[in-house]
Design a protein around this motif. Structure first.
Motif, short mmCIF file in Angstrom:
data_model
loop_
_atom_site.label_atom_id
_atom_site.label_comp_id
_atom_site.label_asym_id
_atom_site.label_seq_id
_atom_site.Cartn_x
_atom_site.Cartn_y
_atom_site.Cartn_z
N ASP A 105 -51.99 -3.04 -10.78
CA ASP A 105 -51.65 -3.95 -9.68
C ASP A 105 -52.76 -3.95 -8.62
O ASP A 105 -52.68 -4.71 -7.65
N LYS A 106 -53.78 -3.12 -8.82
CA LYS A 106 -54.89 -3.07 -7.87
C LYS A 106 -56.07 -3.92 -8.35
O LYS A 106 -56.79 -4.50 -7.55
N GLN A 107 -56.25 -3.95 -9.67
CA GLN A 107 -57.34 -4.73 -10.26
C GLN A 107 -56.73 -5.83 -11.14
O GLN A 107 -56.48 -5.61 -12.31
N ILE A 108 -56.48 -6.94 -10.53
CA ILE A 108 -55.82 -8.05 -11.22
C ILE A 108 -56.81 -8.73 -12.17
O ILE A 108 -57.96 -8.98 -11.80
N ILE A 109 -56.36 -9.03 -13.37
CA ILE A 109 -57.20 -9.75 -14.34
C ILE A 109 -57.18 -11.24 -13.99
O ILE A 109 -56.12 -11.87 -13.96
N SER A 110 -58.34 -11.80 -13.73
CA SER A 110 -58.43 -13.22 -13.41
C SER A 110 -58.45 -14.03 -14.69
O SER A 110 -58.86 -13.53 -15.76
N PRO A 111 -58.03 -15.30 -14.65
CA PRO A 111 -58.07 -16.15 -15.85
C PRO A 111 -59.48 -16.25 -16.45
O PRO A 111 -59.61 -16.38 -17.68
N GLU A 112 -60.51 -16.12 -15.61
CA GLU A 112 -61.88 -16.21 -16.09
C GLU A 112 -62.24 -15.01 -17.00
O GLU A 112 -63.12 -15.13 -17.86
N ARG A 113 -61.58 -13.88 -16.79
CA ARG A 113 -61.86 -12.68 -17.58
C ARG A 113 -60.94 -12.53 -18.78
O ARG A 113 -61.07 -11.57 -19.56
N GLU A 114 -60.02 -13.44 -18.92
CA GLU A 114 -58.98 -13.31 -19.96
C GLU A 114 -59.58 -13.13 -21.35
O GLU A 114 -59.19 -12.23 -22.11
N LEU A 115 -60.55 -13.97 -21.71
CA LEU A 115 -61.15 -13.93 -23.05
C LEU A 115 -61.85 -12.59 -23.29
O LEU A 115 -61.70 -11.97 -24.34
N ALA A 116 -62.62 -12.12 -22.29
CA ALA A 116 -63.36 -10.86 -22.42
C ALA A 116 -62.39 -9.67 -22.55
O ALA A 116 -62.61 -8.77 -23.38
N VAL A 117 -61.33 -9.68 -21.75
CA VAL A 117 -60.35 -8.60 -21.79
C VAL A 117 -59.66 -8.58 -23.16
O VAL A 117 -59.49 -7.52 -23.78
N ARG A 118 -59.28 -9.75 -23.61
CA ARG A 118 -58.59 -9.86 -24.90
C ARG A 118 -59.46 -9.31 -26.03
O ARG A 118 -59.02 -8.52 -26.85
N SER A 119 -60.72 -9.73 -26.06
CA SER A 119 -61.63 -9.31 -27.13
C SER A 119 -61.88 -7.81 -27.10
O SER A 119 -61.83 -7.14 -28.14
N LYS A 120 -62.16 -7.27 -25.91
CA LYS A 120 -62.44 -5.84 -25.80
C LYS A 120 -61.22 -5.00 -26.16
O LYS A 120 -61.32 -3.99 -26.86
N SER A 145 -61.88 4.74 -19.03
CA SER A 145 -63.04 3.95 -19.48
C SER A 145 -62.82 3.32 -20.86
O SER A 145 -63.62 2.48 -21.28
N ASP A 146 -61.77 3.75 -21.58
CA ASP A 146 -61.46 3.13 -22.87
C ASP A 146 -61.01 1.68 -22.70
O ASP A 146 -61.06 0.90 -23.66
N LEU A 147 -60.55 1.35 -21.50
CA LEU A 147 -59.88 0.06 -21.28
C LEU A 147 -60.69 -0.88 -20.40
O LEU A 147 -61.43 -0.44 -19.52
N PRO A 148 -60.52 -2.18 -20.60
CA PRO A 148 -61.15 -3.14 -19.68
C PRO A 148 -60.49 -3.06 -18.30
O PRO A 148 -59.33 -2.68 -18.18
N GLU A 149 -61.24 -3.41 -17.28
CA GLU A 149 -60.71 -3.38 -15.91
C GLU A 149 -59.49 -4.28 -15.81
O GLU A 149 -59.49 -5.42 -16.28
N GLY A 150 -58.44 -3.75 -15.19
CA GLY A 150 -57.19 -4.50 -15.07
C GLY A 150 -56.06 -3.91 -15.89
O GLY A 150 -54.90 -4.27 -15.71
#
Length: 256
Positions: A105-120, A145-150
């Motif tokens: 809830d501190k590092q919200i995933i923006s729609p712009e990062r959705e694809l990168a987060v999904r892939s990682k 560090s195993d996880l994408p930010e958010g």
């Protein structure tokens, strides 16, 4: 197969996975064969002919935090992201997994990062399950560090009885305003049904309350608070299994 029947089958498969999770995390779990049953959910048959009944229930936040319009938008976005991650993973794998995602809830995933987060995230899950033994219970908690930010934590679990994948947002039932009261309510509801379970005339009856992640808005030392509370039940033992922490919290021990 009718939808309701299919949902009941998936529920039982998840219960089998969860009771094996509990067995792995609780060192005093008795040695014996765990058999799926009804009323209670499982019977442990021990070599000394003793039989232990285990009933499972999920901690339901009856006193849930009220969601704002902004929170509801974020929840919808996160659930769509989880669905997309499952679809992407399953395009290259037929692994049946139970996966829980705890978002930050501190590092919200923006729609712009959705694809990168999904892939990682999908690549990370594939690496985490690579080489696991398909014939036994498996679980892994990913964090840091195993996880994408958010994302704060991801739990991955597998059991050979799990025939359908379940990917979910953590705490998807809501976050409690009063965890202790909700635990008492969960115990009381199952205590009412104990006489039904006792028809099997087993030697002991345990209650296992599962929750994704014990979290509350107002209690910083929530685990300590729970441990210091006095709970009552007619079950011989009552436990909470915190899935994301891989931790068993004993609440009641009525062994004489």
């Amino acid at each position: 197969m009718p939808h309701e029947q299919r949902m009941q089958e998936i529920k039982k498969q998840l219960e089998i996975l969860l009771v094996n999770y509990f067995r792995e995390q609780y060192p005093d779990f008795p040695k014996g064969k765990v058999v799926a049953s009804e009323s209670p959910d499982f019977v442990v048959k021990m070599k000394n002919k003793h039989k232990l009944g285990i009933e499972l229930t999920r901690l339901n936040p009856a006193n849930a935090v009220v969601k704002t319009a902004e929170m509801l938008v974020q929840i919808e976005f996160r659930e769509e992201l989880v669905e997309q991650m499952q679809e992407l993973f399953e395009t290259g794998s037929d692994e049946k997994l139970f996966v829980k995602f705890m978002f930050s809830d501190k590092q919200i995933i923006s729609p712009e990062r959705e694809l990168a987060v999904r892939s990682k995230m999908v690549a990370t899950i594939r690496a985490a399950v690579d080489g696991k033994d398909d014939g036994s219970f498996f679980h892994r908690i990913l964090s840091g560090s195993d996880l994408p930010e958010g994302l704060e934590q991801v739990m991955i679990a597998h059991h050979p009885e799990l025939k359908s994948s379940v990917w979910e947002r953590s705490n998807n039932l809501g976050i409690s305003n009063n965890v202790v009261d909700d635990i008492r309510l969960a115990i009381a509801k199952k205590d009412e049904k104990l006489r039904i379970y006792q028809k099997q005339q087993l030697d002991q009856y345990w209650l296992l309350i599962t929750t994704d992640f014990l979290r509350a808005d107002k209690n910083i030392n929530l685990l300590n608070k729970i441990r210091n509370e006095e709970f009552e039940s007619r079950f011989q033992q009552v436990f909470v299994l915190d899935l994301m922490r891989a931790r068993v919290i004993p609440l009641i021990e009525n062994i004489k």
